[in-house]
Every structure is written in structure tokens, then in C-alpha cells.
Scaffold this motif. Structure first.
Motif, PDB file in Angstrom:
ATOM      1  N   GLY A   1       0.864  -1.099   0.008  1.00  0.00           N
ATOM      2  CA  GLY A   1      -0.119   0.069   0.118  1.00  0.00           C
ATOM      3  C   GLY A   1       0.908   1.142  -0.031  1.00  0.00           C
ATOM      4  O   GLY A   1       0.489   2.475   0.630  1.00  0.00           O
ATOM      5  N   ASP A   2       2.040   1.275  -0.674  1.00  0.00           N
ATOM      6  CA  ASP A   2       2.746   2.339  -0.593  1.00  0.00           C
ATOM      7  C   ASP A   2       3.074   2.942   0.398  1.00  0.00           C
ATOM      8  O   ASP A   2       2.730   4.427   0.752  1.00  0.00           O
ATOM      9  CB  ASP A   2       2.187   3.414  -1.874  1.00  0.00           C
ATOM     10  N   PRO A   3       3.674   2.458   1.728  1.00  0.00           N
ATOM     11  CA  PRO A   3       3.983   3.077   2.691  1.00  0.00           C
ATOM     12  C   PRO A   3       5.097   4.198   2.623  1.00  0.00           C
ATOM     13  O   PRO A   3       5.942   4.217   2.101  1.00  0.00           O
ATOM     14  CB  PRO A   3       4.574   1.992   3.723  1.00  0.00           C
ATOM     15  N   MET A   4       4.930   5.143   3.540  1.00  0.00           N
ATOM     16  CA  MET A   4       5.490   6.470   3.746  1.00  0.00           C
ATOM     17  C   MET A   4       7.078   5.908   4.224  1.00  0.00           C
ATOM     18  O   MET A   4       6.913   5.034   5.135  1.00  0.00           O
ATOM     19  CB  MET A   4       5.067   7.528   4.552  1.00  0.00           C
ATOM     20  N   VAL A   5       8.072   6.479   3.742  1.00  0.00           N
ATOM     21  CA  VAL A   5       9.317   6.218   4.319  1.00  0.00           C
ATOM     22  C   VAL A   5      10.054   7.454   4.366  1.00  0.00           C
ATOM     23  O   VAL A   5       9.811   8.419   3.894  1.00  0.00           O
ATOM     24  CB  VAL A   5       9.888   5.239   3.112  1.00  0.00           C
ATOM     25  N   ASN A   6      11.355   7.254   5.280  1.00  0.00           N
ATOM     26  CA  ASN A   6      12.138   8.629   5.169  1.00  0.00           C
ATOM     27  C   ASN A   6      13.530   8.267   4.456  1.00  0.00           C
ATOM     28  O   ASN A   6      13.718   7.408   4.274  1.00  0.00           O
ATOM     29  CB  ASN A   6      12.141   9.235   6.701  1.00  0.00           C
ATOM     30  N   GLN A   7      14.564   9.217   4.818  1.00  0.00           N
ATOM     31  CA  GLN A   7      15.798   8.831   4.104  1.00  0.00           C
ATOM     32  C   GLN A   7      16.263   7.673   4.481  1.00  0.00           C
ATOM     33  O   GLN A   7      17.289   7.284   4.002  1.00  0.00           O
ATOM     34  CB  GLN A   7      16.659  10.331   4.087  1.00  0.00           C
ATOM     35  N   TYR A   8      16.292   7.535   5.891  1.00  0.00           N
ATOM     36  CA  TYR A   8      16.774   6.402   6.598  1.00  0.00           C
ATOM     37  C   TYR A   8      16.439   4.982   5.917  1.00  0.00           C
ATOM     38  O   TYR A   8      17.250   3.998   5.734  1.00  0.00           O
ATOM     39  CB  TYR A   8      16.687   6.406   8.051  1.00  0.00           C
TER      40      TYR A   8
ATOM     41  N   ALA B   1      22.196   8.232  -1.082  1.00  0.00           N
ATOM     42  CA  ALA B   1      22.053   9.549  -0.519  1.00  0.00           C
ATOM     43  C   ALA B   1      22.438  10.716  -1.551  1.00  0.00           C
ATOM     44  O   ALA B   1      21.559  11.697  -1.395  1.00  0.00           O
ATOM     45  CB  ALA B   1      23.168   9.655   0.537  1.00  0.00           C
ATOM     46  N   GLN B   2      23.198  10.490  -2.195  1.00  0.00           N
ATOM     47  CA  GLN B   2      23.583  11.285  -3.584  1.00  0.00           C
ATOM     48  C   GLN B   2      22.267  11.450  -4.448  1.00  0.00           C
ATOM     49  O   GLN B   2      21.832  12.663  -4.876  1.00  0.00           O
ATOM     50  CB  GLN B   2      24.584  10.846  -4.175  1.00  0.00           C
ATOM     51  N   GLU B   3      21.953  10.069  -4.769  1.00  0.00           N
ATOM     52  CA  GLU B   3      20.659  10.470  -5.412  1.00  0.00           C
ATOM     53  C   GLU B   3      19.353  10.929  -4.870  1.00  0.00           C
ATOM     54  O   GLU B   3      18.724  12.022  -5.517  1.00  0.00           O
ATOM     55  CB  GLU B   3      20.257   8.945  -6.050  1.00  0.00           C
ATOM     56  N   LEU B   4      19.032  10.813  -3.757  1.00  0.00           N
ATOM     57  CA  LEU B   4      18.153  11.386  -2.868  1.00  0.00           C
ATOM     58  C   LEU B   4      18.159  12.889  -2.855  1.00  0.00           C
ATOM     59  O   LEU B   4      17.292  13.576  -2.938  1.00  0.00           O
ATOM     60  CB  LEU B   4      17.906  10.661  -1.800  1.00  0.00           C
TER      61      LEU B   4
END
Ligand code: TMP
Length: 236
Positions: A128-135, A145-148
Motif C-alpha cells: 500500500g505504498d508506505p511512507m518512508v524517510n531517508q533512512y 544519498a547522493q541520488e536522494l
């Protein structure tokens, strides 16, 4: 340019290989879904409108220095795009509280946010497309990290360009979703679509919703809303 083989069928588009190296062809459908496919329907003429609106906006963004997958509009429903591997993230940019943000934070729809909000969701229908963060993104290797950093820089810049452009057309850009892809050379470019399916567009004067929320929420006038966006953006 010719379609060779269907590579993928999504909820709103099909993707084909083509007879040109490094180029895919996307074909936009009239099918509409919401709530991760639970609600299904058809919006007559949507494929044509989303194809043309997306191409119009991608061409504009290219001129302003955002690299995109756009190559050439082939016909009213089909467009040649650069071959990429899609990074499995939905990048959501918000200027005004609406939809899931309003629910999550208890903010009335229409509340102006003090600063732009950027969210990432992991593109995975089963979850269900969960929210994620950079970690999370780093830990499960969705992007480096560079791509983000490139993705977030482009997303904020796209928000500025689109908000300003739409303001002149009396459209408020409430929020929108972007997807990015990686070329074979490792370049990050904007992919997917920018359309009333993937943005919230409100009429600046009346507040009328001119996007897929009319379908999601059974508000009626769905086709007319999509046509209004086409008219304001392309003048037809
Ligand atoms: P949300 O408020 O439901 O999270 O949606 C935020 C923005 O993202 C909104 O403009 C609609 C767009 N969106 C998509 O393009 N695809 C989706 O699957 C979802 C849930 C939202």
C-alpha cells in the motif's frame, strides 16, 4: 517509431519497447483507480488529456533546466520517452494541506503550510505504498544519498516552477506526486507523468477541484475538470 513489445502495464499507462535503442513508448489509458486499486472506473478521454498535459509541462520544465524522460509526442495517447529504471519512490510535494496529510495531522483541507513539505512513499502495491524517510531509503537501498539529494533538489525546484506557471492560469498547486528514473548512464531524470491524476489542482478563485479527487470522492464533473485543465494549460 514503432512499438515492439509491451514491457509493463500499470493502472493508468502501458510501457512498450520501441525500434529505437534507449527509447520506450508510453501509452495512456482512460482507466482510473483509487485507494490502491480498490475503486475502479473509466474517465473518458483521460488518457489523451494526461498525455498532452504531461508533455506540455515536461517540455516547460526541460526549458527551465530539469532533465526529463520526454522525447517526442507520437500521437494523442502515446509518447516516446527515454528508457529508465524507475526509482521505486513516490515523491510527494505539498503546499497546502489536503488528502492524507490532512487526515494524518488533523489539518483542515486548504490550510496553507508554513513551508513546503516533501514526503517519500515506497512504491509497492502489496504494502500500500508506505511512507518512508531517508533512512529507510538508504537502509533498503532504494536510492543512494547522493541520488536522494538530487531528487529532493529537483522536486523543490519543480514545485517553484509549476506553482508560478499555474498561478498565472488561476490554478493553485495544492500538492503533487513525482517519480524519477535512472538512465543507463546513472543520470537521474524526471519520469512518469504530471497530470490531474497525480496533482491536486484547485481553481484559485472558486476553490473548485480540477483533478482526480472528483473521481476519488464521487464529486461528479470528472471529465469536465480534466478538460478544463487541458484548456487552461494548452489553450484548447
Ligand atoms: P495524498 O494526499 O492522497 O497522499 O496524495 C498526495 C498527492 O499525490 C496528490 O496530489 C495525489 C497524488 N497521488 C498519486 O499521484 N498517486 C497515488 O497513488 C496517491 C495516493 C497520491
Amino acid at each position: 517509431m514503432k512499438k515492439i513489445e509491451q514491457l509493463y502495464e500499470g493502472k493508468a499507462k502501458r510501457v512498450y519497447s520501441s525500434d529505437v535503442d534507449g527509447v520506450y513508448i508510453v501509452s495512456y489509458k482512460d482507466d482510473a483507480t483509487a485507494f490502491n486499486g480498490l475503486k475502479k472506473g473509466t474517465i473518458s478521454g483521460k488518457g489523451v488529456i494526461n498525455n498532452r498535459v504531461t508533455n506540455h509541462l515536461m517540455k516547460m520544465l526541460e526549458k527551465k533546466g530539469i532533465p526529463t524522460h520526454f522525447v517526442q509526442e507520437l500521437n494523442e495517447r502515446e509518447t516516446a520517452v527515454k528508457k529508465v529504471t524507475i526509482i521505486p519512490l513516490e515523491v510527494i510535494v505539498r503546499n497546502i494541506a489536503a488528502g492524507s496529510l490532512s487526515k494524518r495531522l488533523g489539518l483542515a483541507e486548504g490550510t496553507k503550510l508554513g513551508s513546503t513539505v516533501l514526503e517519500y512513499c515506497y512504491k509497492n502495491d502489496d504494502l500500500g505504498d508506505p511512507m518512508v524517510n531517508q533512512y529507510h531509503i538508504a537502509a533498503i537501498d532504494l536510492a543512494t544519498a547522493q541520488e536522494l539529494e538530487i531528487i529532493s533538489d529537483y522536486s523543490f525546484r519543480i514545485n517553484e516552477i509549476l506553482s508560478e506557471y499555474l498561478k498565472d492560469l488561476k490554478i493553485e498547486l495544492v500538492d503533487f506526486k513525482l517519480e524519477f528514473g535512472r538512465t543507463d548512464d546513472g543520470e537521474i531524470i524526471l519520469a512518469d507523468e504530471i497530470s490531474p491524476d497525480t496533482c491536486r489542482f484547485w481553481d484559485s478563485e472558486t476553490g473548485e477541484k480540477l483533478d482526480k479527487d472528483r473521481f476519488r470522492r464521487d464529486l461528479g464533473g470528472v471529465e469536465d475538470a480534466y478538460l478544463e485543465i487541458l484548456k487552461r494549460l494548452l489553450g484548447e
